[in-house]
Design an enzyme around this catalytic site. Structure first.
Site, mmCIF file in Angstrom:
data_model
loop_
_atom_site.group_PDB
_atom_site.id
_atom_site.type_symbol
_atom_site.label_atom_id
_atom_site.label_comp_id
_atom_site.label_asym_id
_atom_site.label_seq_id
_atom_site.Cartn_x
_atom_site.Cartn_y
_atom_site.Cartn_z
ATOM 1 N N LYS A 74 60.441 -0.157 26.050
ATOM 2 C CA LYS A 74 59.088 -0.567 25.655
ATOM 3 C C LYS A 74 58.695 0.035 24.307
ATOM 4 C CE LYS A 74 55.737 2.771 27.232
ATOM 5 N NZ LYS A 74 54.382 2.874 26.813
ATOM 6 N N LYS A 118 59.908 11.065 30.049
ATOM 7 C CA LYS A 118 59.395 11.951 28.992
ATOM 8 C C LYS A 118 59.989 13.351 29.113
ATOM 9 C CE LYS A 118 55.210 9.530 27.675
ATOM 10 N NZ LYS A 118 55.424 8.997 26.367
ATOM 11 N N LYS A 128 53.979 4.493 21.014
ATOM 12 C CA LYS A 128 53.459 5.068 19.773
ATOM 13 C C LYS A 128 54.112 6.390 19.412
ATOM 14 C CE LYS A 128 48.990 5.485 21.786
ATOM 15 N NZ LYS A 128 49.197 6.145 23.062
HETATM 16 N N1 AQP Z 1 54.734 -1.455 24.974
HETATM 17 C C1 AQP Z 1 53.610 -1.694 25.620
HETATM 18 N N2 AQP Z 1 53.313 -2.945 26.033
HETATM 19 C C2 AQP Z 1 52.139 -3.196 26.681
HETATM 20 N N3 AQP Z 1 51.201 -2.253 26.944
HETATM 21 C C3 AQP Z 1 51.458 -1.000 26.536
HETATM 22 N N4 AQP Z 1 50.755 0.149 26.622
HETATM 23 C C4 AQP Z 1 51.469 1.146 26.035
HETATM 24 N N5 AQP Z 1 52.630 0.681 25.558
HETATM 25 C C5 AQP Z 1 52.664 -0.652 25.854
HETATM 26 C C6 AQP Z 1 49.436 0.243 27.231
HETATM 27 O O1 AQP Z 1 48.559 0.800 26.257
HETATM 28 C C7 AQP Z 1 47.534 1.538 26.937
HETATM 29 C C8 AQP Z 1 47.324 2.851 26.266
HETATM 30 O O2 AQP Z 1 48.508 3.618 26.421
HETATM 31 P P1 AQP Z 1 48.427 5.185 26.435
HETATM 32 O O3 AQP Z 1 48.042 5.677 25.113
HETATM 33 O O4 AQP Z 1 47.558 5.632 27.530
HETATM 34 O O5 AQP Z 1 49.864 5.691 26.779
HETATM 35 P P2 AQP Z 1 51.235 5.002 27.020
HETATM 36 O O6 AQP Z 1 51.136 3.990 28.076
HETATM 37 O O7 AQP Z 1 52.229 6.104 27.292
HETATM 38 O O8 AQP Z 1 51.481 4.325 25.599
HETATM 39 P P3 AQP Z 1 52.497 4.692 24.460
HETATM 40 O O9 AQP Z 1 52.131 3.897 23.267
HETATM 41 O O10 AQP Z 1 53.879 4.575 24.984
HETATM 42 O O11 AQP Z 1 52.159 6.213 24.155
HETATM 43 P P4 AQP Z 1 53.094 7.482 24.184
HETATM 44 O O12 AQP Z 1 54.232 7.144 23.259
HETATM 45 O O13 AQP Z 1 52.259 8.609 23.720
HETATM 46 O O14 AQP Z 1 53.549 7.673 25.604
HETATM 47 C C9 AQP Z 1 47.968 1.669 28.399
HETATM 48 O O15 AQP Z 1 47.211 0.780 29.205
HETATM 49 C C10 AQP Z 1 49.410 1.253 28.369
HETATM 50 O O16 AQP Z 1 49.827 0.671 29.591
#
Ligand code: AQP
Length: 327
Positions: free
Chosen positions: A192, A111, A195
């Protein structure tokens, strides 16, 4: 009873990976554990946010969690910043985490590489995450695979705190699903799905138009071969589709692979399974969105219940670390 805790950041519209990797397990955990779930808005602040948008997204995310089946009669659902103990315990965690350990976190590296402004909060994020978990005497944390390293750090911090200051925290276990734990971007299947990533054709949003969802799946990147095989190293695109179908149907990706000989048929099956998974969530979300005050009341009661657990745990940590009690 086993205590389960997990959280999700209001950093963008919830995507299929969040649902398959984490949220669907939150729902099933309600049947067998004492479950506490949280919209972690303080974590969203690690990257710049528009204040009005953040407020809207936080409420909508809570509504989405209700729509996917988080049941306030069985689970505690709240907003992280409504329970002030999170920020305070986070400081104690930061003072027990080393610079070297935080610097090794791969999510920080990824990030910060892409960011114009790298906040100190982005660097200390895992200490806040440890605080979130440890505040609830958590036994198990259902997360996607991308959170594995952060979870390991939470465990290390709990163990270190307990050994320096006496038994204070329960050392939590990560619960990472066998399938769906790392849903990949449909256009870049070695990355991966995320969001906050700018990959509209590669990301499926849980609240997206269902025809658009089906189209994106049908246009997913595969490879130049023709055989359907679950092999994440050699065939990341096809394997991602099989993993998504597996998470939606409960059949293993290897078994599913035997049923398809053409990529087109596999894609149609995945599109149908995802659309049918999302449809009831979208219908329920539309009902909940019409009643924001109902959600606000659920969140207020959730924060009260969460605070009743977090308060005494924080007090334990404050006492053990040597902070003078207020008289
Ligand atoms: N691609 C993924 N596959 C499986 N699990 C996923 N998670 C996120 N992306 C995937 C799981 O979703 C939960 C919530 O995630 P988060 O909001 O705490 O943050 P993150 O892991 O950083 O998810 P994002 O979507 O990638 O958000 P941003 O883009 O803001 O960083 C967690 O349990 C995560 O493992």
């Amino acid at each position: 009873m086993t205590r389960v805790f997990s959280g999700i950041k209001p950093t963008g519209p919830v995507q299929l990976g969040n649902l398959l990797g984490a949220l669907r397990h939150w729902v099933s955990d309600q049947d067998e554990a004492d479950t506490i779930f949280c919209v972690v808005d303080l974590h969203a602040l690690t990257v710049p946010q528009d204040p009005a948008e953040l407020r809207t997204r936080t409420l909508e995310l809570a509504q989405l969690l209700l729509a996917i089946g988080i049941d306030p009669a069985r689970s505690t659902l709240f907003i992280q910043s409504h329970v002030r103990e999170h920020a305070e315990l986070s400081w104690l965690m930061e003072c027990n985490a080393s610079f070297g350990e935080l610097r090794r976190m791969t999510q920080f590296k990824d990030k910060s590489d892409q960011a114009e402004f790298v906040s100190a909060g982005l660097f200390t994020y895992p200490a806040l995450m440890a605080a979130d978990i440890l505040l609830y005497d958590t036994d198990r944390v259902p997360v996607g695979d991308d959170q594995r390293q952060h979870l390991e750090l939470s465990r290390d911090l709990a163990i270190r705190f307990n050994s320096r200051y006496g038994d204070t925290f329960i050392v939590p276990e990560a619960a990472i699903a066998k399938v769906g734990a790392r849903v990949m971007d449909l256009q870049h299947p070695t990355k991966k799905m995320s969001k906050s990533e700018d990959s509209p054709q590669g990301t499926i949003l849980v609240l997206e138009d269902l025809d658009a969802v089906a189209k994106k799946i049908k246009r997913a990147v595969t490879d130049t071969e023709t055989d359907v095989r679950f092999d994440t190293a050699e065939k990341p695109g096809v394997s991602n589709l099989l993993a998504i179908l597996s998470a939606c149907t409960g059949t293993t990706p290897e078994t599913l692979a035997e049923s398809y000989t053409r990529y087109g048929d596999l894609k149609s099956a995945v599109a149908e399974a995802v659309v049918e998974t999302l449809r009831p969530i979208q219908e329920r979300f539309a009902e909940l969105a019409a009643d924001p005050s109902g959600t606000a009341a659920i969140l207020a009661s959730g924060a009260e219940k969460a605070q009743a657990i977090a308060g005494p745990v924080l007090e334990r940590a404050r006492t053990n670390i040597g902070l003078l009690p207020q008289s």
